[in-house]
Design a protein around this motif. Structure first.
Motif, mmCIF file in Angstrom:
data_model
loop_
_atom_site.group_PDB
_atom_site.id
_atom_site.type_symbol
_atom_site.label_atom_id
_atom_site.label_comp_id
_atom_site.label_asym_id
_atom_site.label_seq_id
_atom_site.Cartn_x
_atom_site.Cartn_y
_atom_site.Cartn_z
ATOM 1 N N LEU A 50 0.830 -1.202 0.000
ATOM 2 C CA LEU A 50 0.000 0.000 0.000
ATOM 3 C C LEU A 50 0.865 1.252 0.000
ATOM 4 N N SER A 51 1.990 1.210 0.709
ATOM 5 C CA SER A 51 2.779 2.434 0.811
ATOM 6 C C SER A 51 3.728 2.588 -0.371
ATOM 7 N N SER A 52 4.177 1.474 -0.990
ATOM 8 C CA SER A 52 5.209 1.644 -2.014
ATOM 9 C C SER A 52 4.672 1.596 -3.443
ATOM 10 N N LEU A 53 3.482 0.996 -3.642
ATOM 11 C CA LEU A 53 3.003 0.871 -5.022
ATOM 12 C C LEU A 53 2.195 2.090 -5.440
ATOM 13 N N GLN A 54 2.400 2.499 -6.677
ATOM 14 C CA GLN A 54 1.588 3.569 -7.249
ATOM 15 C C GLN A 54 1.311 3.193 -8.700
ATOM 16 N N HIS A 55 0.517 4.012 -9.376
ATOM 17 C CA HIS A 55 0.250 3.731 -10.780
ATOM 18 C C HIS A 55 1.290 4.433 -11.639
ATOM 19 N N CYS A 56 1.829 3.705 -12.603
ATOM 20 C CA CYS A 56 2.783 4.298 -13.538
ATOM 21 C C CYS A 56 2.112 5.488 -14.219
ATOM 22 N N GLU A 57 2.822 6.603 -14.312
ATOM 23 C CA GLU A 57 2.230 7.804 -14.903
ATOM 24 C C GLU A 57 1.892 7.614 -16.371
ATOM 25 N N ARG A 58 2.608 6.685 -17.039
ATOM 26 C CA ARG A 58 2.376 6.492 -18.458
ATOM 27 C C ARG A 58 1.402 5.353 -18.731
ATOM 28 N N CYS A 59 1.645 4.147 -18.127
ATOM 29 C CA CYS A 59 0.839 2.987 -18.518
ATOM 30 C C CYS A 59 -0.173 2.579 -17.452
ATOM 31 N N ASN A 60 -0.147 3.231 -16.283
ATOM 32 C CA ASN A 60 -1.171 3.015 -15.256
ATOM 33 C C ASN A 60 -1.032 1.700 -14.508
ATOM 34 N N THR A 61 0.002 0.888 -14.804
ATOM 35 C CA THR A 61 0.133 -0.369 -14.066
ATOM 36 C C THR A 61 0.741 -0.077 -12.700
ATOM 37 N N PHE A 62 0.774 -1.084 -11.829
ATOM 38 C CA PHE A 62 1.387 -0.896 -10.518
ATOM 39 C C PHE A 62 2.898 -0.856 -10.661
ATOM 40 N N THR A 63 3.527 0.086 -9.991
ATOM 41 C CA THR A 63 4.975 0.201 -10.040
ATOM 42 C C THR A 63 5.451 0.865 -8.760
ATOM 43 N N GLU A 64 6.726 0.679 -8.455
ATOM 44 C CA GLU A 64 7.287 1.347 -7.269
ATOM 45 C C GLU A 64 7.971 2.648 -7.667
ATOM 46 N N GLU A 65 8.105 2.871 -8.986
ATOM 47 C CA GLU A 65 8.688 4.130 -9.443
ATOM 48 C C GLU A 65 7.580 5.028 -10.008
ATOM 49 N N ARG A 66 7.962 6.231 -10.435
ATOM 50 C CA ARG A 66 6.981 7.129 -11.016
ATOM 51 C C ARG A 66 6.572 6.604 -12.396
ATOM 52 N N ILE A 67 7.585 6.134 -13.144
ATOM 53 C CA ILE A 67 7.350 5.553 -14.469
ATOM 54 C C ILE A 67 7.966 4.166 -14.459
ATOM 55 N N CYS A 68 7.191 3.166 -14.889
ATOM 56 C CA CYS A 68 7.654 1.778 -14.749
ATOM 57 C C CYS A 68 8.788 1.485 -15.718
ATOM 58 N N GLN A 69 9.518 0.379 -15.450
ATOM 59 C CA GLN A 69 10.690 0.037 -16.260
ATOM 60 C C GLN A 69 10.340 -0.160 -17.729
ATOM 61 N N ARG A 70 9.141 -0.731 -17.968
ATOM 62 C CA ARG A 70 8.778 -1.026 -19.353
ATOM 63 C C ARG A 70 8.575 0.282 -20.130
ATOM 64 N N CYS A 71 7.852 1.224 -19.517
ATOM 65 C CA CYS A 71 7.612 2.501 -20.206
ATOM 66 C C CYS A 71 8.909 3.286 -20.387
ATOM 67 N N ALA A 72 9.859 3.076 -19.464
ATOM 68 C CA ALA A 72 11.114 3.834 -19.530
ATOM 69 C C ALA A 72 12.109 3.209 -20.495
ATOM 70 N N ASN A 73 11.769 2.036 -21.043
ATOM 71 C CA ASN A 73 12.694 1.316 -21.917
ATOM 72 C C ASN A 73 12.672 1.884 -23.339
ATOM 73 N N PRO A 74 13.772 2.486 -23.788
ATOM 74 C CA PRO A 74 13.776 3.109 -25.125
ATOM 75 C C PRO A 74 13.738 2.086 -26.260
ATOM 76 N N GLN A 75 13.955 0.792 -25.950
ATOM 77 C CA GLN A 75 13.905 -0.266 -26.967
ATOM 78 C C GLN A 75 12.481 -0.544 -27.444
ATOM 79 N N ARG A 76 11.475 -0.159 -26.657
ATOM 80 C CA ARG A 76 10.096 -0.481 -27.028
ATOM 81 C C ARG A 76 9.605 0.512 -28.074
#
Lengths: 197, 197
Positions: A50-76
């Motif tokens: 509850l305290s560490s998970l938030q929604h990724c600002e880009r893809c809305n999935t659960f993540t511990e960062e502001r933007i999840c690793q997948r959205c931050a990956n320039p290879q995609r």
């Protein structure tokens, strides 16, 4: 005569989906009698999630960062955006290794009976994401249930109104499927949506 | 790519009886997405129950005191001791208003397959309780399942060896039951255990 903290625990367990009064009681007894370590671990992981998970600002999935690793990956491939209902659906699509674009996770579906309309689903966030100027195509990969189809239909209209190209996963006979054992609704769809070779 | 605190929560939910990987995932998403207040409440009630509940020194049920209110009640008949598997069974017997004696809650039953033998069930505590010099009769009210019957059988032998009178709930046709719709095992028992009028 039930101690109040036991009553409170049984009551709290009922917030879990699919857990009624009898199962909640059984779970409480089990945890207290046979798995106190598991119960401690459950309480701690609940608080930590509850305290560490938030929604990724880009893809809305659960993540511990502001933007999840997948959205931050320039290879995609940022030109493709695949809309799914839940993170489990995203995981299934990733397993195919057939998709290199990005995702948007609705975290639900339209479900008027449960009071989940376009506002509760937060479709504004998806529409903002889809009109960022980079996305060229939105692939609607909601489930092929009534609710998933309704969600896809509403999204396709909203996206069309904003000039964004939308597509939908194809329906048809499953790979390895035999016509003899395929339900008639699926065969009808496969006929209607037949491909020109 | 699943955040570790989400993974940990899904894993921790699996300690609940009857919850497999798919349900655990569904519960985690549900709590995080739709009922964060319920999740907080669950974590708090788990910790509170774990810290405040203990086993009654006399009847072994969950209580927040050293001796539960029922055992401390001088109105109850201390010559009768009714042995049940779980607090839920005790509650059912209390509902009948037909019993004014005391209880002993095993918090389980013999179940060799789950590794629950006489030692794990803590039968020593029950035997000490039953031989306190006040108890005149122990009523075995474990379930009429294979495991409950085996538990009652072992208890009756242990009590007999200590000179304590033991009895068992009667088996037979349920009140309001029609023979036509009663299973043959129950009718056979009712014949064998017929009462002289």
């Amino acid at each position: 005569m039930t101690p109040s903290s036991l009553d409170a625990l049984i009551d709290a367990l009922r917030c879990l989906p699919g857990v009624g009064p009898k199962s909640a009681q059984r779970m409480a007894y089990y945890l207290l009698q046979r798995d106190q370590r598991g119960a401690h671990r459950l309480a701690e992981s609940l608080e930590r999630a509850l305290s560490s998970l938030q929604h990724c600002e880009r893809c809305n999935t659960f993540t511990e960062e502001r933007i999840c690793q997948r959205c931050a990956n320039p290879q995609r491939d940022a030109r493709l955006l695949c809309v799914v209902e839940m993170p489990a659906d995203l995981a299934m699509i990733e397993q195919t290794l057939a998709y290199k674009g990005l995702y948007y996770v609705l975290m639900g579906r339209l479900s008027p009976l449960d009071g989940i309309g376009p506002r509760e689903l937060g479709l504004e966030k998806l529409l903002a994401r889809a009109t960022d100027g980079v996305v060229e195509e939105v692939i609607l990969a909601t489930n092929f249930t009534n609710e998933g189809e309704a969600t896809a239909h509403m999204l396709s209209e909203l996206l069309a109104a904003r000039g964004v190209r939308a597509s939908r996963l194809s329906r048809g006979v499953p790979v390895g499927g035999e016509l003899e054992h395929t339900d008639s609704g699926t065969i009808a769809q496969a006929l209607v949506e037949r491909r020109t070779l």
